[in-house]
Scaffold this motif. Structure first.
Motif, PDB file in Angstrom:
ATOM      1  N   ILE A   1       0.836  -1.201   0.000  1.00 17.12           N
ATOM      2  CA  ILE A   1       0.000   0.000   0.000  1.00 17.12           C
ATOM      3  C   ILE A   1       0.867   1.246   0.000  1.00 17.12           C
ATOM      4  CG2 ILE A   1      -1.670   1.341   1.330  1.00 17.12           C
ATOM      5  CD1 ILE A   1      -2.951  -1.222   2.243  1.00 17.12           C
ATOM      6  N   GLY A   2       1.958   1.213   0.786  1.00 14.03           N
ATOM      7  CA  GLY A   2       2.850   2.368   0.842  1.00 14.03           C
ATOM      8  C   GLY A   2       3.466   2.669  -0.517  1.00 14.03           C
TER       9      GLY A   2
ATOM     10  N   VAL B   1       0.739   4.205  -2.780  1.00 13.81           N
ATOM     11  CA  VAL B   1       0.504   5.598  -2.390  1.00 13.81           C
ATOM     12  C   VAL B   1       1.611   6.504  -2.925  1.00 13.81           C
ATOM     13  CG1 VAL B   1       0.468   7.177  -0.411  1.00 13.81           C
ATOM     14  CG2 VAL B   1      -0.874   5.068  -0.346  1.00 13.81           C
TER      15      VAL B   1
ATOM     16  N   ALA C   1       1.142   9.458  -5.726  1.00 16.15           N
ATOM     17  CA  ALA C   1       1.467  10.818  -5.309  1.00 16.15           C
ATOM     18  C   ALA C   1       2.419  11.464  -6.316  1.00 16.15           C
ATOM     19  CB  ALA C   1       2.090  10.804  -3.913  1.00 16.15           C
TER      20      ALA C   1
ATOM     21  N   SER D   1       2.247   6.008 -13.544  1.00 18.39           N
ATOM     22  CA  SER D   1       1.744   4.975 -12.641  1.00 18.39           C
ATOM     23  C   SER D   1       1.989   3.581 -13.203  1.00 18.39           C
ATOM     24  CB  SER D   1       0.243   5.176 -12.396  1.00 18.39           C
ATOM     25  OG  SER D   1      -0.006   6.438 -11.815  1.00 18.39           O
TER      26      SER D   1
ATOM     27  N   LEU E   1      -8.187  -0.798  -3.110  1.00 16.90           N
ATOM     28  CA  LEU E   1      -6.858  -0.204  -3.228  1.00 16.90           C
ATOM     29  C   LEU E   1      -6.849   0.882  -4.298  1.00 16.90           C
ATOM     30  CD1 LEU E   1      -3.994  -0.227  -2.193  1.00 16.90           C
ATOM     31  CD2 LEU E   1      -3.444  -2.051  -3.808  1.00 16.90           C
TER      32      LEU E   1
ATOM     33  N   ILE F   1      -8.181   3.869  -2.646  1.00 16.14           N
ATOM     34  CA  ILE F   1      -7.154   4.435  -1.772  1.00 16.14           C
ATOM     35  C   ILE F   1      -6.141   5.226  -2.587  1.00 16.14           C
ATOM     36  CG2 ILE F   1      -5.198   3.838  -0.270  1.00 16.14           C
ATOM     37  CD1 ILE F   1      -6.850   1.463   0.747  1.00 16.14           C
ATOM     38  N   ALA F   2      -5.798   4.726  -3.786  1.00 12.57           N
ATOM     39  CA  ALA F   2      -4.818   5.395  -4.642  1.00 12.57           C
ATOM     40  C   ALA F   2      -5.305   6.764  -5.115  1.00 12.57           C
ATOM     41  CB  ALA F   2      -4.503   4.516  -5.847  1.00 12.57           C
TER      42      ALA F   2
ATOM     43  N   ILE G   1      -6.609   9.105  -3.344  1.00 13.92           N
ATOM     44  CA  ILE G   1      -6.269  10.158  -2.374  1.00 13.92           C
ATOM     45  C   ILE G   1      -4.876  10.732  -2.635  1.00 13.92           C
ATOM     46  CG2 ILE G   1      -5.946  10.688   0.071  1.00 13.92           C
ATOM     47  CD1 ILE G   1      -8.023   8.491   0.678  1.00 13.92           C
ATOM     48  N   PRO G   2      -3.813   9.911  -2.712  1.00 10.32           N
ATOM     49  CA  PRO G   2      -2.493  10.497  -3.014  1.00 10.32           C
ATOM     50  C   PRO G   2      -2.429  11.110  -4.404  1.00 10.32           C
ATOM     51  CG  PRO G   2      -2.399   8.097  -3.064  1.00 10.32           C
ATOM     52  CD  PRO G   2      -3.707   8.460  -2.447  1.00 10.32           C
TER      53      PRO G   2
END
Length: 247
Positions: A2-3, A6, A10, A27, A197, A200-201, A203-204
């Protein structure tokens, strides 16, 4: 994991916020270093869709652009259904997909470095749009990235700045929808689409875009673009040579 995701989104979002493009290309390029291109493409669905909608509806006159570029859009849909290239997740296509992605990133970088010398293709738009659209759609389901030849083609039509931004957003939106449908209908065994996921991606990616808009006013944009596109060329060539076993 996950880190890493992210961090990738970002960075990709920051680049898009700074120069207005590059989120899918960066990406896919970085994620493909540690996961399969199919998995990387699934993570792109929500961030790409949201940022593309943002880009498309930032100004009005969307219907006018749809009426003008519908041959291009139809071509994208057709290309995503009947691709002439090995598609994401296709049996024994991992080598071809990663090599093709590397080649596209290198071409994208070269285009970015020399785009000012692009010819004006506006007089050939009527017959070029469906061809370019088909190739764009076919390459989207083959690599997860819609870049070549759609972006150079639209920029060669000498559109006004706002029309160009929206036209790119329109093409990106349709391509992302086609990619999402393709990935959903053609899942790879033991590789489910991780929508959580992907969400979640987002957001950054949005935070990166916000940071990119701030960076845009602090460093020369042309210098940043040059470094970015040179990096894509180097990374793309490395990916191709690595897949060929040269390095």
């Amino acid at each position: 994991m996950i880190g890493f995701v992210v961090g990738v989104f970002a960075i990709a979002g920051m680049i898009k916020g700074t120069i207005g493009l590059g989120l899918p290309a960066v990406s896919m390029g970085l994620l493909s270093l540690v996961i399969s291109p199919f998995q990387a493409a699934t993570l792109l669905i929500i961030p790409s869709m949201v940022t593309n909608f943002w880009q498309l509806f930032a100004e009005g006159h969307v219907w006018r652009l749809v009426c003008r570029f519908y041959p291009l859009l139809i071509g994208i849909v057709v290309g995503s259904i009947w691709s002439i290239f090995p598609t994401l997740g296709h049996a024994n296509s991992s080598f071809h997909t990663e090599a093709l992605l590397g080649g596209m990133l290198a071409l994208y970088g070269l285009y970015g470095l020399f785009s000012k010398s692009m010819p004006n293709l506006a007089t050939h738009e009527k017959w070029l749009s469906p061809i370019v659209g088909y190739l764009g759609g076919a390459l989207t389901v083959a690599t997860g990235v819609v870049v070549i030849p759609v972006v150079p083609y639209l920029q060669s039509l000498q559109l006004k700045r706002d029309d160009l931004v929206q036209s790119l957003g329109l093409a990106f939106t349709v391509s992302t929808l086609c990619l999402a449908v393709f990935l959903h209908l053609n899942p790879v065994e033991n590789t489910p689409i991780d929508y959580k996921l992907s969400l979640i991606a987002l957001i950054p990616a949005l935070m990166g875009m916000w940071m990119g808009t701030k960076i845009r006013y602090r460093i020369p944009e042309q210098k940043f673009r040059k470094v970015f596109f040179c990096g894509l060329v180097i990374f793309g060539i490395y990916a191709v040579l690595h897949q060929l076993g040269v390095i």
